[in-house]
Design a protein around this motif. Structure first.
Motif, PDB file in Angstrom:
ATOM      1  N   ASP A 214       0.827  -1.308  -0.015  1.00 46.48           N
ATOM      2  CA  ASP A 214       0.082   0.132  -0.191  1.00 46.48           C
ATOM      3  C   ASP A 214       0.937   1.187   0.094  1.00 46.48           C
ATOM      4  O   ASP A 214       0.521   2.140  -0.580  1.00 46.48           O
ATOM      5  CB  ASP A 214      -0.803   0.028   1.193  1.00 46.48           C
ATOM      6  CG  ASP A 214      -1.903  -0.875   0.983  1.00 46.48           C
ATOM      7  OD1 ASP A 214      -2.225  -1.521  -0.035  1.00 46.48           O
ATOM      8  OD2 ASP A 214      -2.578  -1.401   2.252  1.00 46.48           O
ATOM      9  N   LYS A 215       1.803   1.220   0.907  1.00 44.94           N
ATOM     10  CA  LYS A 215       2.789   2.251   0.991  1.00 44.94           C
ATOM     11  C   LYS A 215       3.599   2.519  -0.449  1.00 44.94           C
ATOM     12  O   LYS A 215       3.491   3.873  -0.714  1.00 44.94           O
ATOM     13  CB  LYS A 215       4.046   1.865   2.081  1.00 44.94           C
ATOM     14  CG  LYS A 215       4.269   3.019   2.837  1.00 44.94           C
ATOM     15  CD  LYS A 215       5.098   2.553   4.007  1.00 44.94           C
ATOM     16  CE  LYS A 215       6.067   3.565   4.596  1.00 44.94           C
ATOM     17  NZ  LYS A 215       7.075   3.300   5.785  1.00 44.94           N
ATOM     18  N   GLU A 218       1.087   4.101  -3.058  1.00 40.39           N
ATOM     19  CA  GLU A 218       0.918   5.241  -2.836  1.00 40.39           C
ATOM     20  C   GLU A 218       2.020   6.513  -3.145  1.00 40.39           C
ATOM     21  O   GLU A 218       1.623   7.470  -3.922  1.00 40.39           O
ATOM     22  CB  GLU A 218       0.747   5.744  -1.113  1.00 40.39           C
ATOM     23  CG  GLU A 218      -0.543   5.924  -0.707  1.00 40.39           C
ATOM     24  CD  GLU A 218      -0.466   6.001   0.853  1.00 40.39           C
ATOM     25  OE1 GLU A 218       0.517   6.866   1.467  1.00 40.39           O
ATOM     26  OE2 GLU A 218      -1.099   5.195   1.560  1.00 40.39           O
ATOM     27  N   LYS A 221       3.354   6.901  -8.696  1.00 38.70           N
ATOM     28  CA  LYS A 221       2.329   7.303  -9.327  1.00 38.70           C
ATOM     29  C   LYS A 221       2.814   7.458 -10.713  1.00 38.70           C
ATOM     30  O   LYS A 221       3.722   7.977 -11.123  1.00 38.70           O
ATOM     31  CB  LYS A 221       2.043   8.881  -9.061  1.00 38.70           C
ATOM     32  CG  LYS A 221       1.525   8.748  -7.366  1.00 38.70           C
ATOM     33  CD  LYS A 221      -0.012   8.699  -7.240  1.00 38.70           C
ATOM     34  CE  LYS A 221      -0.509   8.966  -5.993  1.00 38.70           C
ATOM     35  NZ  LYS A 221      -0.423   7.896  -4.882  1.00 38.70           N
TER      36      LYS A 221
END
Ligand code: DC
Length: 222
Positions: A214-215, A218, A221
């Motif tokens: 998840d980290k 994030e 991108k």
């Protein structure tokens, strides 16, 4: 017309830092190809051992050129064929790990494997993990990660992996083999393990793979 370029994400770190599980899941999530470069060095170690080629790097490389193939399966994971056979089952034991760490110190071997690793870059992208992915093999990668974890945590992960797969294991032996490998991988003259310039460091000691993923998602991108 603008050509679409394949993206490259590199994930470097010490043995059993969690980099392979993280890389595999990340590549699946993004639909990218996945290369665990450790399997290349492990394959060379295995071939060196089974063909008794430890005394001649020239003969070893000729053998590799004739018999070793890096191919991707339908899941986009790269694997190694030797003389037409998948050798994955022979690669994951600590003896091969330690020998891989020794053969990986030879410049000729690193140079030969460099070409094979570059050939793994394909659209839409590649997640590559190892020791020198972000520093040497793909210095212009789009995104670089460096995964660390405490020695005791890494040893107990490795211990659990072996026990879960029905193999015999000693925590003490694993700890000393990891210590030896850490020393080899960090101190060798060429392509030592370092945090690559521009990489983001993540300590995986107390985080599970999904939290780490998840980290990373994030931060990454497109
Ligand atoms: O990631 P691994 O534990 O499967 O790697 C086995 C050995 O291969 C490691 O101790 C050092 C070597 N290696 C390397 O020198 N460079 C890489 N990019 C990957 C692995």
């Amino acid at each position: 017309m603008k050509h679409k370029m394949a993206r490259v994400i590199t994930i470097d770190g010490l043995a059993s830092s969690g980099k392979t599980s993280i890389s595999k899941k990340l590549s699946e999530k993004l639909g990218y190809y996945f290369l665990d470069s450790g399997i290349l060095y492990r394959s060379v170690a295995y071939i060196c051992l089974t063909e008794s080629l430890e005394h001649s790097t020239d003969l070893l490389i000729t053998n590799l050129e004739n018999n070793l193939e890096v191919i991707s399966d339908q899941t986009k994971h790269y694997k190694i064929n030797y003389k037409g056979n998948d050798i994955a089952d022979h690669l994951y034991n600590e003896e091969i790990g330690v020998l891989a760490s020794i053969v990986s110190q030879k410049p000729e071997i690193r140079e030969y494997l460099m070409k094979l690793q570059h050939n793994c870059v394909k659209l839409p992208g590649l997640v590559a993990n190892g020791r020198d992915m972000g520093s040497k093999v793909f210095p212009h990668a789009d995104f670089k990660l460096f995964i660390t974890a405490e020695l005791a945590v890494r040893a107990s992960r490795r211990f659990k992996q072996l026990v879960d797969s029905g193999k015999e294991a000693s925590l003490e032996k694993i700890t000393s083999q990891l210590t030896e490998r850490d020393k080899n991988d960090k101190n060798r003259k060429i392509s030592p393990l370092i945090a690559p310039a521009g990489s983001i460091e993540i300590d995986s000691s107390h985080l599970n793979v999904d939290r780490i993923l998840d980290k990373i998602l994030e931060l990454y991108k497109i």
